[in-house]
Write a protein that holds these residues in place. Structure first.
Motif, PDB file in Angstrom:
ATOM      1  N   ASP A  59      -6.873   6.661   5.384  1.00 54.04           N
ATOM      2  CA  ASP A  59      -7.763   7.127   4.286  1.00 54.04           C
ATOM      3  C   ASP A  59      -7.996   8.836   4.505  1.00 54.04           C
ATOM      4  OD1 ASP A  59      -8.213   4.803   3.374  1.00 54.04           O
ATOM      5  OD2 ASP A  59      -9.943   4.121   4.272  1.00 54.04           O
TER       6      ASP A  59
ATOM      7  N   PRO B  89      -2.370  -5.975   8.006  1.00 57.06           N
ATOM      8  CA  PRO B  89      -3.651  -5.441   7.336  1.00 57.06           C
ATOM      9  C   PRO B  89      -3.384  -4.460   6.095  1.00 57.06           C
ATOM     10  CG  PRO B  89      -2.794  -4.187   9.585  1.00 57.06           C
ATOM     11  CD  PRO B  89      -2.228  -5.492   9.442  1.00 57.06           C
ATOM     12  N   LEU B  90      -2.015  -3.992   5.859  1.00 53.75           N
ATOM     13  CA  LEU B  90      -1.819  -3.248   4.780  1.00 53.75           C
ATOM     14  C   LEU B  90      -0.938  -3.855   3.998  1.00 53.75           C
ATOM     15  CD1 LEU B  90      -0.969   0.212   6.478  1.00 53.75           C
ATOM     16  CD2 LEU B  90      -3.164  -0.570   5.583  1.00 53.75           C
TER      17      LEU B  90
ATOM     18  N   ARG C 243      -6.773   1.959   9.142  1.00 55.96           N
ATOM     19  CA  ARG C 243      -7.016   2.096   7.889  1.00 55.96           C
ATOM     20  C   ARG C 243      -7.945   3.497   7.750  1.00 55.96           C
ATOM     21  NH1 ARG C 243      -8.746  -3.270   8.053  1.00 55.96           N
ATOM     22  NH2 ARG C 243      -7.145  -4.893   7.150  1.00 55.96           N
TER      23      ARG C 243
ATOM     24  N   ASP D 263       0.906  -1.313  -0.152  1.00 51.51           N
ATOM     25  CA  ASP D 263       0.031  -0.039  -0.065  1.00 51.51           C
ATOM     26  C   ASP D 263       0.888   1.221  -0.133  1.00 51.51           C
ATOM     27  OD1 ASP D 263      -1.805   2.065   0.770  1.00 51.51           O
ATOM     28  OD2 ASP D 263      -2.885   0.895   1.924  1.00 51.51           O
TER      29      ASP D 263
ATOM     30  N   ALA E 228      -6.443  -2.286  13.481  1.00 50.11           N
ATOM     31  CA  ALA E 228      -6.661  -2.250  11.807  1.00 50.11           C
ATOM     32  C   ALA E 228      -7.515  -1.383  11.280  1.00 50.11           C
ATOM     33  CB  ALA E 228      -6.639  -3.654  11.152  1.00 50.11           C
ATOM     34  N   SER E 229      -8.589  -1.503  11.912  1.00 50.06           N
ATOM     35  CA  SER E 229      -9.783  -0.701  11.293  1.00 50.06           C
ATOM     36  C   SER E 229      -9.487   0.993  11.657  1.00 50.06           C
ATOM     37  CB  SER E 229     -11.060  -0.961  12.094  1.00 50.06           C
ATOM     38  OG  SER E 229     -12.148   0.042  11.792  1.00 50.06           O
TER      39      SER E 229
END
Length: 685
Positions: free
Chosen positions: A577, A646-647, A573, A256, A569-570
């Motif tokens: 963003d 997560p990435l 992210r 990412d 992770a949520s």
């Protein structure tokens, strides 16, 4: 930077620092309606900055202008070519300290829709600007070019409160113009090439630009203070830019691309926010935020230095030293406390004291800096200050076992207890390691705090319970779930890569983790300051609903450390963003509006951007992916990456552990590998 920090909503100006014990806690200042800067491009290289609209013209409106040491040297810089302003197409940051603007014009006589002239402007924080006209016209052009200039030489505080004063009359000065205020301070703009005409009465410089097809014409402007523009005691002025050697050149390479962009921008912003006080120029620290909070060293500067420890320990040393100079001395009850202003806590509770926050953070940051590789000479210098902070902590907790904030009759804040408990355990570990007495007494204090906290702050209910925000002196409890609860998970680093014990047990930790992951707190862009379901929720409230980047970063790291990867992770992210929407320059806070499909995070009009805790928080959150846990005194370092990756795969290099470069890679399977480390360090995964 500024002659004095300007209070923003939810914050207050720092008063003069007292140096004797028993000094009264400062009162919180009233709220100030700050000019909105959320849409501005802010170029920073403290003590200089430039605030620009996206169109690139400086119109003199609001906070627009070029500043040095808290004084607006130029408020108006309007370009016209052949009597017309360029059509603005794009304004963007090209680095922390400069912005680029692009506009176009139709050449005289053109009848089609295509513009034949382009205008590129590059404006830097240091007061330099380059303006280039390029011609794509089919015939030679002779164009009158004029730049209208002006300034009020206003103090940043006056600009912030809407009292900048009138624009000053100009005089011709060399190849430009000069303005002088009633106090004798002055500023001047010089131009290269020299203008063909200078009109002081109108504040206008004029040129005749001759452009062959495909040719360009460039004007270079430079604005500078002609005399000392800094009031006595203003930080940053006359001391030059601190060196970038304080922060390592860290990089992220990942599946990412966003972590790499965010890390690069955040480190650039941290370097741009470095400032030094003129009375102690070696005590470099971070301004809390631009444009409103560039005054003396704050608790936020210390939190930012802590989160930036993976970039080296030098910034932590200089920040601790600067704060240590303000510590109260003597034999009274307040001896050892670091002073600080009050911070608004919302409409229902009294303000908190940032000085208490800094006092509790000081020994914790020193202890963790030692784990990252703090030189022994710096440790010996700063240890007496930490001991006095810990002495104040023991007296403040007293028989009650909890630390009141701001004064003896103040409420007990859950977040303050978390900071105090961490300071007690990390401070005890530090004293033991340095052969000082007092460690056992601090561990007893921490034990009492845990017992009292579970009795008085944990609210049982059918879903397993949750912590209260605060407990007032008369015994009332304020539940108010919010992002502040993330600080209960931040326990601090001990030897061997272990985390200190927290105020919560395993079941309570799990309950807090689940709470932070609920839609009421996780907005999709980060962690809200107050749950959306609370009747007092305000998505723009600094402590009552806005997303605070620092709290979100602390939550990501704390959740990762306690094994709650899904919630970590949520939030990570969401933060990434949001950072992308803010061009990877995160503000200190933004609205806690719920994320929707196709939506964007909503800016807060008074938020500082760049902000020290936001930029350092990005570093802190991204490092949670690898879970680097150093113990430089024990000659070991271990990595505990998020197993869910997560990435995807990520490599972090340019970090500093034990004074040497450090690099770690995390695979798509969540496996960590140390690729570079100081010789002799024992590696663990």
């Amino acid at each position: 930077m500024a002659p004095s920090p300007v209070p923003a909503p939810g914050r207050s100006a720092r008063p003069p620092i007292g140096r004797a014990s028993g000094t009264a806690l400062p009162r919180a200042a009233g709220p100030v309606e700050l000019p909105p800067v959320h849409g501005a491009l802010v170029c920073v290289a403290l003590p200089a900055l430039a605030v620009c609209a996206e169109h690139g013209q400086l119109t003199g409106e609001g906070p627009e202008g070029v500043y040095a040491a808290g004084r607006r040297l130029l408020s108006r810089c309007v370009l016209r070519v052949a009597g017309r302003e360029p059509v603005a197409l794009q304004g963007r940051m090209a680095g922390a300290d400069r912005a680029v603007f692009l506009g176009v014009l139709r050449a005289p006589g053109e009848t089609g829709p295509d513009p034949g002239l382009s205008v590129e402007r590059t404006r830097s924080a240091d007061g330099t600007e380059r303006i280039t006209l390029r011609s794509a016209a089919a015939r030679p052009l002779r164009l009158p070019v004029e730049i209208a200039l002006g300034t009020d030489l206003a103090d940043l505080g006056a600009v912030a409160t809407g009292r900048p004063g009138p624009e000053l009359a100009a005089s011709v000065h060399g190849t430009g113009l000069r303005w002088t205020g009633s106090d004798g301070r002055s500023a001047a703009v010089t131009a290269d090439p020299a203008p063909a005409d200078s009109l002081a009465a109108a504040g206008v410089l004029r040129w005749e630009a001759e452009l062959a097809p495909g040719a360009s014409f460039t004007i270079r402007l430079r604005v500078r203070a002609e005399a000392a523009v800094r009031p006595a005691g203003a930080p940053g002025a006359g001391t030059g830019r601190p060196g970038g050697h304080l922060l390592a050149e860290v990089r992220a390479e990942a599946d990412d691309p966003r972590p790499g962009e965010l890390l690069r921008t955040s480190v650039e912003d941290l370097r741009a926010l470095l400032q030094r006080p003129p009375e102690h120029p070696a005590d470099v620290y971070l301004a809390a935020g631009v444009p409103w909070r560039c005054g003396p060293v704050t608790a936020e500067a210390l939190w930012a230095a802590r989160m930036a420890l993976p970039l080296g320990t030098r910034l932590a040393v200089t920040t601790l030293r600067a704060l240590g100079r303000t510590q109260l001395t003597g034999e009274g009850a307040e001896s050892g406390r670091i002073p600080g202003p009050l911070r608004d806590a919302g409409p229902h509770l009294p303000p908190r004291c940032t000085g208490i926050e800094a006092t509790l953070a000081f020994p914790s940051v020193l202890a963790e800096a030692r784990r990252w590789g703090l030189p022994s000479a710096d440790l010996e210098e700063l240890l007496p200050v930490a001991e006095r902070c810990l002495g104040w902590l023991r007296r403040a907790a007293g028989a009650d076992g909890l630390v009141p904030d701001p004064g003896p009759a103040g409420p007990r804040w859950a977040e303050t207890q978390a900071h105090a408990h961490r300071a007690a355990l990390l401070g005890a570990d530090l004293l033991d390691a340095c052969g000082r007495s007092g460690g056992d007494a601090l561990r007893d204090t921490a034990r009492t705090m845990r017992e009292r906290f579970r009795r008085e702050f944990w609210i049982d209910n059918r879903s397993g319970g949750r912590p209260a925000l605060a407990r007032t002196a008369d015994g009332r409890v304020w539940p108010r779930p919010g992002g502040w609860a993330a600080h209960l998970l931040d326990t601090g680093l001990l030897g061997g890569g272990r985390y200190a014990q927290g105020l919560l047990d395993g079941a309570e930790t799990e309950r807090v983790a689940r709470l932070l992951g609920t839609p009421a707190l996780d907005s999709g862009w980060g962690l809200r300051g107050l749950a959306a379901k609370d009747p007092d929720h305000n998505p723009f409230g600094h402590r009552t609903g806005a997303v605070r980047t620092h709290d979100t970063a602390v939550a990501v790291a704390g959740l990762a450390a306690t094994g709650h990867e899904k919630e970590a992770a949520s939030l990570l992210r969401g933060l990434l963003d949001a950072a992308e929407a803010f061009d990877h320059r995160l503000p200190e806070m933004y609205a806690g509006e719920q994320r929707t499909t196709g939506g964007r995070p909503v800016p807060h009009p008074a938020a500082c951007r760049p902000s020290a805790v936001a930029a350092a928080g990005a570093v802190h959150a991204l490092l949670a992916l690898a879970g680097v846990r150093p113990d430089a005194p024990g000659r070991s370092v271990s990595v505990h990456p998020l197993s869910s990756a997560p990435l995807g795969a990520i490599r972090l290099s340019g970090l500093v552990v034990a004074g040497e470069p450090f690099a770690v890679r995390v695979s798509r399977l969540g496996l960590g590998m140390v690729e570079e480390a100081a010789e002799g360090l024992q590696l663990g995964v």
